[in-house]
Write a protein that holds these residues in place. Structure first.
Motif, PDB file in Angstrom:
ATOM      1  N   VAL A   1       0.819  -1.207   0.000  1.00  0.00           N
ATOM      2  CA  VAL A   1       0.000   0.000   0.000  1.00  0.00           C
ATOM      3  C   VAL A   1       0.857   1.262   0.000  1.00  0.00           C
ATOM      4  O   VAL A   1       0.613   2.197  -0.787  1.00  0.00           O
ATOM      5  CB  VAL A   1      -0.976   0.001   1.194  1.00  0.00           C
ATOM      6  N   ALA A   2       1.841   1.317   0.871  1.00  0.00           N
ATOM      7  CA  ALA A   2       2.660   2.529   0.967  1.00  0.00           C
ATOM      8  C   ALA A   2       3.367   2.825  -0.350  1.00  0.00           C
ATOM      9  O   ALA A   2       3.414   3.977  -0.815  1.00  0.00           O
ATOM     10  CB  ALA A   2       3.675   2.396   2.108  1.00  0.00           C
ATOM     11  N   GLU A   3       3.907   1.800  -0.969  1.00  0.00           N
ATOM     12  CA  GLU A   3       4.591   1.994  -2.251  1.00  0.00           C
ATOM     13  C   GLU A   3       3.603   2.419  -3.334  1.00  0.00           C
ATOM     14  O   GLU A   3       3.900   3.272  -4.179  1.00  0.00           O
ATOM     15  CB  GLU A   3       5.294   0.693  -2.660  1.00  0.00           C
ATOM     16  N   ALA A   4       2.401   1.831  -3.295  1.00  0.00           N
ATOM     17  CA  ALA A   4       1.386   2.174  -4.290  1.00  0.00           C
ATOM     18  C   ALA A   4       0.939   3.618  -4.149  1.00  0.00           C
ATOM     19  O   ALA A   4       0.744   4.321  -5.153  1.00  0.00           O
ATOM     20  CB  ALA A   4       0.188   1.241  -4.154  1.00  0.00           C
ATOM     21  N   VAL A   5       0.760   4.101  -2.921  1.00  0.00           N
ATOM     22  CA  VAL A   5       0.355   5.484  -2.709  1.00  0.00           C
ATOM     23  C   VAL A   5       1.426   6.434  -3.234  1.00  0.00           C
ATOM     24  O   VAL A   5       1.129   7.439  -3.910  1.00  0.00           O
ATOM     25  CB  VAL A   5       0.075   5.744  -1.217  1.00  0.00           C
ATOM     26  N   ARG A   6       2.675   6.118  -2.950  1.00  0.00           N
ATOM     27  CA  ARG A   6       3.775   6.959  -3.435  1.00  0.00           C
ATOM     28  C   ARG A   6       3.782   6.996  -4.964  1.00  0.00           C
ATOM     29  O   ARG A   6       3.889   8.070  -5.574  1.00  0.00           O
ATOM     30  CB  ARG A   6       5.106   6.415  -2.912  1.00  0.00           C
ATOM     31  N   THR A   7       3.624   5.835  -5.580  1.00  0.00           N
ATOM     32  CA  THR A   7       3.619   5.764  -7.042  1.00  0.00           C
ATOM     33  C   THR A   7       2.417   6.496  -7.628  1.00  0.00           C
ATOM     34  O   THR A   7       2.526   7.189  -8.650  1.00  0.00           O
ATOM     35  CB  THR A   7       3.595   4.296  -7.494  1.00  0.00           C
ATOM     36  N   ALA A   8       1.270   6.361  -6.977  1.00  0.00           N
ATOM     37  CA  ALA A   8       0.048   7.004  -7.458  1.00  0.00           C
ATOM     38  C   ALA A   8       0.209   8.516  -7.515  1.00  0.00           C
ATOM     39  O   ALA A   8      -0.180   9.163  -8.500  1.00  0.00           O
ATOM     40  CB  ALA A   8      -1.135   6.633  -6.560  1.00  0.00           C
ATOM     41  N   VAL A   9       0.787   9.092  -6.479  1.00  0.00           N
ATOM     42  CA  VAL A   9       0.968  10.547  -6.452  1.00  0.00           C
ATOM     43  C   VAL A   9       2.040  10.974  -7.453  1.00  0.00           C
ATOM     44  O   VAL A   9       1.925  12.028  -8.097  1.00  0.00           O
ATOM     45  CB  VAL A   9       1.299  11.016  -5.021  1.00  0.00           C
ATOM     46  N   GLU A  10       3.060  10.163  -7.617  1.00  0.00           N
ATOM     47  CA  GLU A  10       4.086  10.490  -8.604  1.00  0.00           C
ATOM     48  C   GLU A  10       3.496  10.497 -10.017  1.00  0.00           C
ATOM     49  O   GLU A  10       3.834  11.351 -10.842  1.00  0.00           O
ATOM     50  CB  GLU A  10       5.232   9.476  -8.525  1.00  0.00           C
ATOM     51  N   VAL A  11       2.598   9.555 -10.287  1.00  0.00           N
ATOM     52  CA  VAL A  11       2.012   9.451 -11.630  1.00  0.00           C
ATOM     53  C   VAL A  11       0.959  10.524 -11.867  1.00  0.00           C
ATOM     54  O   VAL A  11       0.942  11.198 -12.910  1.00  0.00           O
ATOM     55  CB  VAL A  11       1.394   8.049 -11.841  1.00  0.00           C
ATOM     56  N   ALA A  12       0.051  10.701 -10.912  1.00  0.00           N
ATOM     57  CA  ALA A  12      -1.082  11.617 -11.102  1.00  0.00           C
ATOM     58  C   ALA A  12      -0.820  13.013 -10.565  1.00  0.00           C
ATOM     59  O   ALA A  12      -1.511  13.965 -10.948  1.00  0.00           O
ATOM     60  CB  ALA A  12      -2.335  11.046 -10.438  1.00  0.00           C
ATOM     61  N   GLY A  13       0.178  13.145  -9.689  1.00  0.00           N
ATOM     62  CA  GLY A  13       0.417  14.432  -9.060  1.00  0.00           C
ATOM     63  C   GLY A  13      -0.535  14.652  -7.891  1.00  0.00           C
ATOM     64  O   GLY A  13      -1.421  13.831  -7.612  1.00  0.00           O
ATOM     65  N   PRO A  14      -0.401  15.758  -7.198  1.00  0.00           N
ATOM     66  CA  PRO A  14      -1.254  16.039  -6.032  1.00  0.00           C
ATOM     67  C   PRO A  14      -2.718  16.238  -6.405  1.00  0.00           C
ATOM     68  O   PRO A  14      -3.575  16.314  -5.529  1.00  0.00           O
ATOM     69  CB  PRO A  14      -0.648  17.314  -5.451  1.00  0.00           C
ATOM     70  N   GLU A  15      -2.999  16.320  -7.706  1.00  0.00           N
ATOM     71  CA  GLU A  15      -4.398  16.467  -8.146  1.00  0.00           C
ATOM     72  C   GLU A  15      -5.137  15.124  -8.193  1.00  0.00           C
ATOM     73  O   GLU A  15      -6.305  15.073  -8.576  1.00  0.00           O
ATOM     74  CB  GLU A  15      -4.462  17.104  -9.536  1.00  0.00           C
ATOM     75  N   LEU A  16      -4.482  14.024  -7.820  1.00  0.00           N
ATOM     76  CA  LEU A  16      -5.116  12.706  -7.815  1.00  0.00           C
ATOM     77  C   LEU A  16      -6.442  12.768  -7.073  1.00  0.00           C
ATOM     78  O   LEU A  16      -6.535  13.268  -5.948  1.00  0.00           O
ATOM     79  CB  LEU A  16      -4.193  11.683  -7.151  1.00  0.00           C
ATOM     80  N   GLY A  17      -7.501  12.242  -7.720  1.00  0.00           N
ATOM     81  CA  GLY A  17      -8.835  12.329  -7.137  1.00  0.00           C
ATOM     82  C   GLY A  17      -8.990  11.536  -5.863  1.00  0.00           C
ATOM     83  O   GLY A  17      -9.411  12.060  -4.828  1.00  0.00           O
ATOM     84  N   ALA A  18      -8.651  10.241  -5.908  1.00  0.00           N
ATOM     85  CA  ALA A  18      -8.847   9.395  -4.731  1.00  0.00           C
ATOM     86  C   ALA A  18      -8.029   8.129  -4.856  1.00  0.00           C
ATOM     87  O   ALA A  18      -7.603   7.738  -5.944  1.00  0.00           O
ATOM     88  CB  ALA A  18     -10.328   9.047  -4.566  1.00  0.00           C
ATOM     89  N   VAL A  19      -7.821   7.483  -3.720  1.00  0.00           N
ATOM     90  CA  VAL A  19      -7.254   6.148  -3.675  1.00  0.00           C
ATOM     91  C   VAL A  19      -8.298   5.242  -3.030  1.00  0.00           C
ATOM     92  O   VAL A  19      -9.085   5.673  -2.190  1.00  0.00           O
ATOM     93  CB  VAL A  19      -5.926   6.091  -2.898  1.00  0.00           C
ATOM     94  N   ARG A  20      -8.285   3.980  -3.437  1.00  0.00           N
ATOM     95  CA  ARG A  20      -9.227   3.017  -2.850  1.00  0.00           C
ATOM     96  C   ARG A  20      -8.469   1.925  -2.139  1.00  0.00           C
ATOM     97  O   ARG A  20      -7.504   1.373  -2.672  1.00  0.00           O
ATOM     98  CB  ARG A  20     -10.133   2.416  -3.925  1.00  0.00           C
ATOM     99  N   ILE A  21      -8.950   1.596  -0.918  1.00  0.00           N
ATOM    100  CA  ILE A  21      -8.370   0.528  -0.106  1.00  0.00           C
ATOM    101  C   ILE A  21      -9.421  -0.565   0.010  1.00  0.00           C
ATOM    102  O   ILE A  21     -10.544  -0.308   0.459  1.00  0.00           O
ATOM    103  CB  ILE A  21      -7.980   1.041   1.296  1.00  0.00           C
TER     104      ILE A  21
END
Length: 451
Positions: A242-262
């Motif tokens: 999860v932690a690695e995925a969140v980091r990657t998600a923000v790197e890819v989408a930027g701080p404008e990322l809408g949401a993450v799902r757990i």
């Protein structure tokens, strides 16, 4: 025909066989006895709420109206009944001309109810009313059970939106009805496109674990989704770490990322860690959506978690342990033997009297909700005969069908808004998830002949 509104395939021509055989055999016997035309009153009610529930929610009324309107015995249906020797020629002739021509009154959709509440009243000849028993009960029992579960989940969620996502956990047609009922009960959106198409419920959805597993790594999957759906999408972050995925998600989408799902793990703990990580990465507006076999108790346990929305599937579409509302459809009054076919003849109250807790109260009933000095509900008052003047403007039943014509169609949002208002009008203890009795008592007022 309005089969699409029922959640039916377009090739289903009629709702007439959504019934039990004994409805037709009763009609056959009544025609032979000369009693099928006797003026009758049937009522839908439940003797008790599911164990631990404080109130019920009326849902499915709109679908009932469609079902009654579409209750027709066409040539194929009549041929089936004749070939199987279920009815005789006289009954077939009756069914060929069948059109419900009576009146239906009921609690408006979204209203709350309690033990003994006359949720729906069907009036007409015995023949035309008895045929509707099973289809009315099948709709109201299912839809009201789902709406009650949805209401409890909505109450537990507070201002956080709920997503209905249970289509894969139930029958494909039940899924459409469940999404509709969930919306009445307070859910904001559905993942089921058929429900969105038929009932104009907002739909949502992005990706599952399969999409991540399709790609060589999580970064490629996230990039593909963002490229296709935009930075405001929701990325699923628990396929691997999860932690690695969140980091990657923000790197890819930027701080404008809408949401993450757990979708797994200790949701309370993981949500806190993900929120902290998102904030540290500058994605302070990125929301957190949690799924994973949630029910009202799990939702309530996450009240203190930094969760922005909940997705609910299995527990919702199965009524969160109570898949039926246990409603029954009972004859409560009929014309006397002297003038059985006279629409103006006085009605005689009738009721089943037996042991085993299956008794009923005879007479054509009205219902009203008495309020306390603060304007909150304090009792469900059910009676026969004249309505007390103090309750005249608090009556609950509204006319739904008049002379066989539907007179009370309304947008689904009206039922949703009505439920929110009705629940807010109950004592505060109505929203408690602990086991308890109905939040207000049902009081019976007897009088008159039931006409």
């Amino acid at each position: 025909m309005n089969t699409a509104d029922l959640g039916l395939p377009v090739d289903v021509p009629s709702t007439a066989l959504f019934t039990d055989q004994y409805e037709l055999t009763m009609l056959r016997a009544a025609l032979k006895a000369g009693t099928a035309g006797r003026r009758s009153v049937f009522e839908v009610f439940t003797r008790r709420l599911p164990d631990g529930r404080r109130y019920g929610v009326v849902a499915g009324t709109g679908r009932v109206l469609d079902a009654v309107e579409n209750f027709r015995f066409d040539a194929d249906v009549l041929r089936f009944l004749r070939e199987k020797d279920i009815v005789d020629g006289e009954t077939l002739d009756y069914l060929a001309q069948y059109r419900f021509s009576g009146d239906i009154w009921g609690y408006p959709e979204g209203e709350v109810y309690f033990p003994g509440s006359p949720i729906m009243r069907v009036e007409g000849t015995f023949g035309e009313c008895v045929l509707l028993e099973t289809v009315i009960l099948s709709i109201l029992n299912h839809d009201s059970a789902i709406a009650a579960a949805a209401s409890r989940m909505s109450s537990a969620a507070g201002d956080r939106p709920l997503i209905e996502m249970g289509a894969r956990r139930t029958h494909e047609l039940a899924a459409v009805a469940a999404a509709r009922s969930a919306y009445v009960g307070g859910f904001a959106t559905t993942s089921d496109l058929a429900a969105g198409f038929r009932y104009n419920i907002p739909t949502v959805g992005t990706s599952a674990h399969a999409f991540t597993l399709l790609h060589d790594d999580e970064r490629d999957a996230f990039r593909a989704q963002v490229d296709a759906l935009g930075r405001d999408t929701t990325l699923l972050v628990d396929t691997y770490d999860v932690a690695e995925a969140v980091r990657t998600a923000v790197e890819v989408a930027g701080p404008e990322l809408g949401a993450v799902r757990i979708d797994s793990g200790d949701l309370l703990l993981v949500a806190h860690r993900v929120r902290q990580q998102l904030d540290e990465l500058g994605a302070t507006d990125t929301k957190i959506v949690v799924t994973s076999d949630l029910d009202e108790y799990a939702i309530a346990s996450l009240a203190a978690a930094p969760v922005d929305a909940y997705g609910v599937g299995t527990q919702l579409v199965t009524g969160s342990g109570h898949p039926t509302a246990s409603m029954v459809y009972k004859l409560v009054a009929r014309a006397g033997s002297g003038r059985p076919d006279d629409a103006a003849a006085p009605l005689v109250p009738v009721a089943k009297k037996s042991s085993g807790g299956k008794t009923s109260v005879g007479g054509r009933k009205w219902a009203a909700r008495r309020l306390d000095a603060h304007g909150y509900a304090e009792a469900e008052v059910v009676g026969t005969g004249p309505v007390p003047a103090a309750l005249a403007d608090r009556q609950l039943l509204v006319e739904l069908v008049k002379g066989g014509e539907v007179v009370a169609r309304e947008p689904l949002d009206a039922a949703r808004d009505r439920h929110a208002a009705a629940r807010a009008n109950l004592p505060l203890s109505a929203t408690q998830l602990s086991r308890g009795e109905p939040v207000i008592p049902t009081e019976y007022v007897h009088g008159g002949s039931g006409s």
